[in-house]
Design an enzyme around this catalytic site. Structure first.
Site, PDB file in Angstrom:
ATOM      1  NE  ARG B  25      -0.534   5.604 -28.931  1.00 12.71           N
ATOM      2  CZ  ARG B  25      -0.073   4.683 -28.114  1.00 12.71           C
ATOM      3  NH1 ARG B  25       0.475   5.036 -26.977  1.00 12.71           N
ATOM      4  NH2 ARG B  25      -0.150   3.423 -28.425  1.00 12.71           N
ATOM      5  NE  ARG B  28      -3.435   3.115 -27.458  1.00 10.97           N
ATOM      6  CZ  ARG B  28      -3.067   3.379 -26.214  1.00 10.97           C
ATOM      7  NH1 ARG B  28      -3.320   4.538 -25.656  1.00 10.97           N
ATOM      8  NH2 ARG B  28      -2.450   2.446 -25.502  1.00 10.97           N
ATOM      9  CG  HIS B 112      -9.202 -13.406 -33.050  1.00  3.46           C
ATOM     10  ND1 HIS B 112      -8.913 -12.050 -33.073  1.00  3.46           N
ATOM     11  CD2 HIS B 112      -9.779 -13.638 -31.829  1.00  3.46           C
ATOM     12  CE1 HIS B 112      -9.307 -11.498 -31.937  1.00  3.46           C
ATOM     13  NE2 HIS B 112      -9.830 -12.433 -31.164  1.00  3.46           N
ATOM     14  N   GLY B 158      -0.112  -4.817 -21.607  1.00  5.98           N
ATOM     15  CA  GLY B 158      -0.762  -3.668 -22.226  1.00  5.98           C
ATOM     16  C   GLY B 158      -1.253  -3.910 -23.632  1.00  5.98           C
ATOM     17  CB  CYS B 159      -1.298  -6.914 -25.728  1.00  2.00           C
ATOM     18  SG  CYS B 159      -1.768  -7.375 -27.384  1.00  2.00           S
ATOM     19  CB  SER B 160      -5.481  -2.766 -26.444  1.00  2.00           C
ATOM     20  OG  SER B 160      -4.837  -2.376 -27.625  1.00  2.00           O
ATOM     21  CG  HIS B 163      -5.691 -10.870 -34.596  1.00  2.00           C
ATOM     22  ND1 HIS B 163      -6.772 -11.322 -35.318  1.00  2.00           N
ATOM     23  CD2 HIS B 163      -4.609 -11.084 -35.388  1.00  2.00           C
ATOM     24  CE1 HIS B 163      -6.362 -11.774 -36.495  1.00  2.00           C
ATOM     25  NE2 HIS B 163      -5.048 -11.633 -36.557  1.00  2.00           N
ATOM     26  CG  HIS B 165      -1.115  -6.959 -32.774  1.00  2.00           C
ATOM     27  ND1 HIS B 165      -1.864  -7.501 -31.747  1.00  2.00           N
ATOM     28  CD2 HIS B 165      -0.850  -5.690 -32.393  1.00  2.00           C
ATOM     29  CE1 HIS B 165      -2.051  -6.603 -30.802  1.00  2.00           C
ATOM     30  NE2 HIS B 165      -1.441  -5.496 -31.162  1.00  2.00           N
ATOM     31  CD  GLN B 167       2.115  -1.277 -31.151  1.00  2.00           C
ATOM     32  OE1 GLN B 167       2.130  -0.095 -31.476  1.00  2.00           O
ATOM     33  NE2 GLN B 167       1.726  -1.681 -29.957  1.00  2.00           N
ATOM     34  CG  HIS B 295      20.777  -7.009 -29.229  1.00  2.00           C
ATOM     35  ND1 HIS B 295      21.591  -5.988 -29.659  1.00  2.00           N
ATOM     36  CD2 HIS B 295      20.032  -6.479 -28.219  1.00  2.00           C
ATOM     37  CE1 HIS B 295      21.369  -4.907 -28.935  1.00  2.00           C
ATOM     38  NE2 HIS B 295      20.427  -5.173 -28.060  1.00  2.00           N
ATOM     39  CG  PHE B 311       4.279  -6.276  -8.986  1.00  2.00           C
ATOM     40  CD1 PHE B 311       3.273  -5.587  -9.630  1.00  2.00           C
ATOM     41  CD2 PHE B 311       4.002  -7.543  -8.478  1.00  2.00           C
ATOM     42  CE1 PHE B 311       2.005  -6.139  -9.753  1.00  2.00           C
ATOM     43  CE2 PHE B 311       2.741  -8.099  -8.604  1.00  2.00           C
ATOM     44  CZ  PHE B 311       1.740  -7.401  -9.247  1.00  2.00           C
ATOM     45  CD  GLU B 316      11.841  -3.404  -7.759  1.00  2.00           C
ATOM     46  OE1 GLU B 316      11.051  -2.570  -7.272  1.00  2.00           O
ATOM     47  OE2 GLU B 316      12.042  -4.513  -7.235  1.00  2.00           O
TER      48      GLU B 316
HETATM   49  O1  LIG Z   1      -0.104   0.553 -29.009  1.00  2.00           O
HETATM   50  P1  LIG Z   1      -1.051  -0.194 -28.096  1.00  2.00           P
HETATM   51  O2  LIG Z   1      -1.001  -1.678 -28.316  1.00  2.00           O
HETATM   52  O3  LIG Z   1      -2.439   0.350 -28.109  1.00  2.00           O
HETATM   53  O4  LIG Z   1      -0.516   0.096 -26.624  1.00  2.00           O
HETATM   54  C1  LIG Z   1       0.440  -0.676 -25.952  1.00  2.00           C
HETATM   55  O5  LIG Z   1       1.749  -0.537 -26.508  1.00  2.00           O
HETATM   56  C2  LIG Z   1       2.299   0.785 -26.484  1.00  2.00           C
HETATM   57  C3  LIG Z   1       3.735   0.702 -26.975  1.00  2.00           C
HETATM   58  O6  LIG Z   1       4.576  -0.064 -26.146  1.00  2.00           O
HETATM   59  C4  LIG Z   1       2.232   1.424 -25.101  1.00  2.00           C
HETATM   60  O7  LIG Z   1       2.575   2.771 -25.186  1.00  2.00           O
HETATM   61  C5  LIG Z   1       0.838   1.298 -24.479  1.00  2.00           C
HETATM   62  O8  LIG Z   1       0.868   1.765 -23.137  1.00  2.00           O
HETATM   63  C6  LIG Z   1       0.406  -0.175 -24.523  1.00  2.00           C
HETATM   64  O9  LIG Z   1      -0.874  -0.322 -23.954  1.00  2.00           O
HETATM   65  O1  LIG Z   2       8.852  -5.995  -0.684  1.00  2.00           O
HETATM   66  P1  LIG Z   2       7.492  -6.440  -1.139  1.00  2.00           P
HETATM   67  O2  LIG Z   2       6.404  -5.508  -0.718  1.00  2.00           O
HETATM   68  O3  LIG Z   2       7.202  -7.870  -0.795  1.00  2.00           O
HETATM   69  O4  LIG Z   2       7.572  -6.410  -2.734  1.00  2.00           O
HETATM   70  C1  LIG Z   2       7.249  -5.321  -3.550  1.00  2.00           C
HETATM   71  O5  LIG Z   2       8.193  -4.267  -3.429  1.00  2.00           O
HETATM   72  C2  LIG Z   2       9.547  -4.588  -3.819  1.00  2.00           C
HETATM   73  C3  LIG Z   2      10.382  -3.328  -3.773  1.00  2.00           C
HETATM   74  O6  LIG Z   2       9.937  -2.331  -4.690  1.00  2.00           O
HETATM   75  C4  LIG Z   2       9.602  -5.226  -5.206  1.00  2.00           C
HETATM   76  O7  LIG Z   2      10.910  -5.727  -5.427  1.00  2.00           O
HETATM   77  C5  LIG Z   2       8.607  -6.373  -5.354  1.00  2.00           C
HETATM   78  O8  LIG Z   2       8.593  -6.831  -6.690  1.00  2.00           O
HETATM   79  C6  LIG Z   2       7.217  -5.871  -4.956  1.00  2.00           C
HETATM   80  O9  LIG Z   2       6.276  -6.914  -5.075  1.00  2.00           O
END
Ligand SMILES: O=P(O)(O)O[C@H]1O[C@H](CO)[C@@H](O)[C@H](O)[C@H]1O
Ligand SMILES: O=P(O)(O)O[C@H]1O[C@H](CO)[C@@H](O)[C@H](O)[C@H]1O
Lengths: 345, 345
Positions: B25, B28, B112, B158-160, B163, B165, B167, B295, B311, B316
């Site tokens: 893959r 792509r 589009h 990650g939507c490339s 348009h 859509h 999957q 769901h 993030f 996390e």
């Molecule tokens: O399939 P796409 O749209 O090219 O790719 C997107 O969706 C996929 C499925 O969640 C992911 O694996 C890819 O990382 C993301 O960029």
């Molecule tokens: O603690 P920071 O640097 O402000 O924040 C960063 O690290 C944390 C711990 O992984 C995350 O929860 C935050 O989302 C991220 O932005």
């Protein structure tokens, strides 16, 4: 009455897994980037940076004129040592419990412009010392059961300040990922009497193809089951439960290993390679867990270039992680990199 | 001999969880954005877009001049129906097995420039029909055991291609998240004789505070255990195992519900609100699983503004998900939004 404004855990009844909720934390300031590229040139000192020596932080504290690493309690901690609320919330399917902990920040260098691979090995060694010291100190608080040492590097990884730094979150409960890994390691230990990762080291040494670094004290591989494109796993050759057990030689060796690994990373795309990395180790202040074997995960997001990452999104969030290149290919790319940083060659 | 160049699963011995590897893959093309903001104005037709009607795709196929939705097999599928390799790779701690499946793309509109909340309700209903049809059709392949219907919306997810859509990935094995959810639902069903989510609907209706939409056929809540800042959960009021069981009225109602939910999302930051969303439903072509309750999850990344997301990084990834605002606060924000799209008011 349970106080939902205090940090607490919630259990996902669909997965059985927990989420830590930290409402008070939404007040922290944002210095991070807004989905743009990495800025490559920074001054050695930035008067606006809350991590630079002698600067004053948000809470009015002045940083010392530190020479190596510098540790302080996060001014915007996600966990607090003494939340006002206590106990649990139990309403059948709605389950919550309070959580407490300590969040620390650890500046890696007084230099605003450096990153781990650009630092001197001896200066990285000072950080490894600090990690060990902090671990041993936090462990003395009897209600702390897990200590997570980690680094978010690069704005793409949510790092809100480019000054080189990491974090340490120590908390009362054992987080979900640690429970999962503990369970697997325990099962292997009970079945074989051996460390799961010790046996894994042997398997990788036999195959060779995924090994990036192999020295006396550490093995670095792209694990067989890597999720992120250039994910790596750093394993201690000796079966240690945690960083508190590392000898002086092992600490120096870890500094050397981290410098080499992060240098190889930077060289792939000739960029400051972003990642989240952190140690997984035995819980503390609980029964002995000889099954645990210290290791460190590197989760770097880049896939195609310095600016195109792998997105763990729809399918990955809803169904299963998915990767686009083999671990063996990623290992080959990492093996081919120079151990001299591209900025110095 | 196991072929690592074919799509396959690998088991993480530390978590017991699997990763899908799809080496082929990596070829792509990339049309996506490079960590920048959303472009807000698009033409109704783009001659370079591989999803627009009448355009020719990478493999030389010409799209029909479709009027509602349009489904085709992904030209860069992560799963293939007949991988050349078969069987399993079992080398003690290194475990792999082949995997097969079908990946489809579903354009939501010939336009589009649109997104779900900007589409007419009847046009969304046509997409719900298509989802049901595709589900029923894919289910006829006896080796398919799970069908994941989802959407990645926005370049940040990650939507490339902008348009509109979604999957559909249908595959032989049951993915890790589905296994987790199935296990939890089964335990509840065995203990009480009732659907876990049916009981959860009752609990949320009693509390009211996290409800965003409550109509005859669907309930939308910010779940008690939400991970993403504005995460929501769409629940069918009737205990259905999968979308194949939805009546015409339920399908119309789902279209209405999705339009309202995505409109509220867009209104929060007056932006095209990015998310990954998808249905979780019963595995197929296996024993009856009456514990399963259809769901749909919405996982949107935005936290503070149209350009600052949450993030999920170091802590996390290594320890446990962590969120910064309460689910109740997020619900309040969503409740306050107008059901008229900001572009139309
Ligand atoms: O399939 P796409 O749209 O090219 O790719 C997107 O969706 C996929 C499925 O969640 C992911 O694996 C890819 O990382 C993301 O960029
Ligand atoms: O603690 P920071 O640097 O402000 O924040 C960063 O690290 C944390 C711990 O992984 C995350 O929860 C935050 O989302 C991220 O932005």
């Amino acid at each position: 009455m349970f106080d939902f404004d205090q940090p607490h855990l919630r259990t996902n009844i669909l997965t059985g897994e927990k989420v830590l909720v930290s409402p008070h934390r939404s007040a922290r300031p944002w210095q991070g980037q807004v989905e743009a590229g990495q800025t490559e040139t920074r001054p050695t000192y930035d008067s606006q940076c809350y991590l630079c020596p002698t600067n004053t932080r948000a809470n009015g504290t002045q940083n010392p004129d530190y020479k190596n690493g510098f540790v302080f309690t996060n001014d915007f901690s996600a966990l607090l040592p003494n939340p006002n609320a206590e106990g649990t919330f139990d309403n059948d399917l709605l389950q919550a419990e309070t959580e407490r902990g300590i969040c620390k920040v650890i500046a890696f260098s007084p230099r605003h412009d450096l990153t781990l691979p650009e630092m001197e090995e001896t200066d990285i060694a000072a950080i490894v010392d600090l990690w060990q010291e902090e671990f041993m100190m936090l462990k003395q608080t009897p209600w702390i059961h897990y200590i997570q040492i980690f680094e978010n590097k690069g704005s793409i990884m949510g790092c809100s300040n480019p000054h080189p730094h990491g974090q340490i979150w120590a908390q009362q409960s054992i987080p979900v990922e640690i429970k999962k890994e503990g369970k697997q390691q325990l099962a292997h230990y009970q079945r074989t009497g051996r460390s799961l990762l010790q046996d894994y080291i042997a398997a990788e040494e036999k195959e060779q193809s995924r090994i990036i670094i192999n020295n006396e004290h550490f093995l670095v591989v792209v694990p067989f089951w890597a999720i992120w494109p250039y994910e790596t796993l750093v394993l201690s050759k000796r079966h240690c439960q945690h960083i508190g057990q590392f000898t002086d030689i092992e600490k120096l060796s870890l500094a050397h290993t981290l410098k080499e690994l992060t240098t190889r990373y930077d060289n792939i795309f000739k960029t400051s390679f972003p990642y989240s990395a952190g140690m997984h180790q035995s819980p503390v202040n609980t029964e002995e867990m000889p099954e645990w074997h210290w290791h460190m995960h590197f989760y770097p997001p880049l896939l195609r270039s310095a600016s195109v990452k792998k997105f763990m999104v729809g399918y990955e969030m809803l169904a299963s992680p998915q990767r686009d290149i083999t671990p063996e290919y990623a290992a080959k790319i990492l093996q081919e990199q120079s151990t001299t940083h591209y900025k110095k060659s």
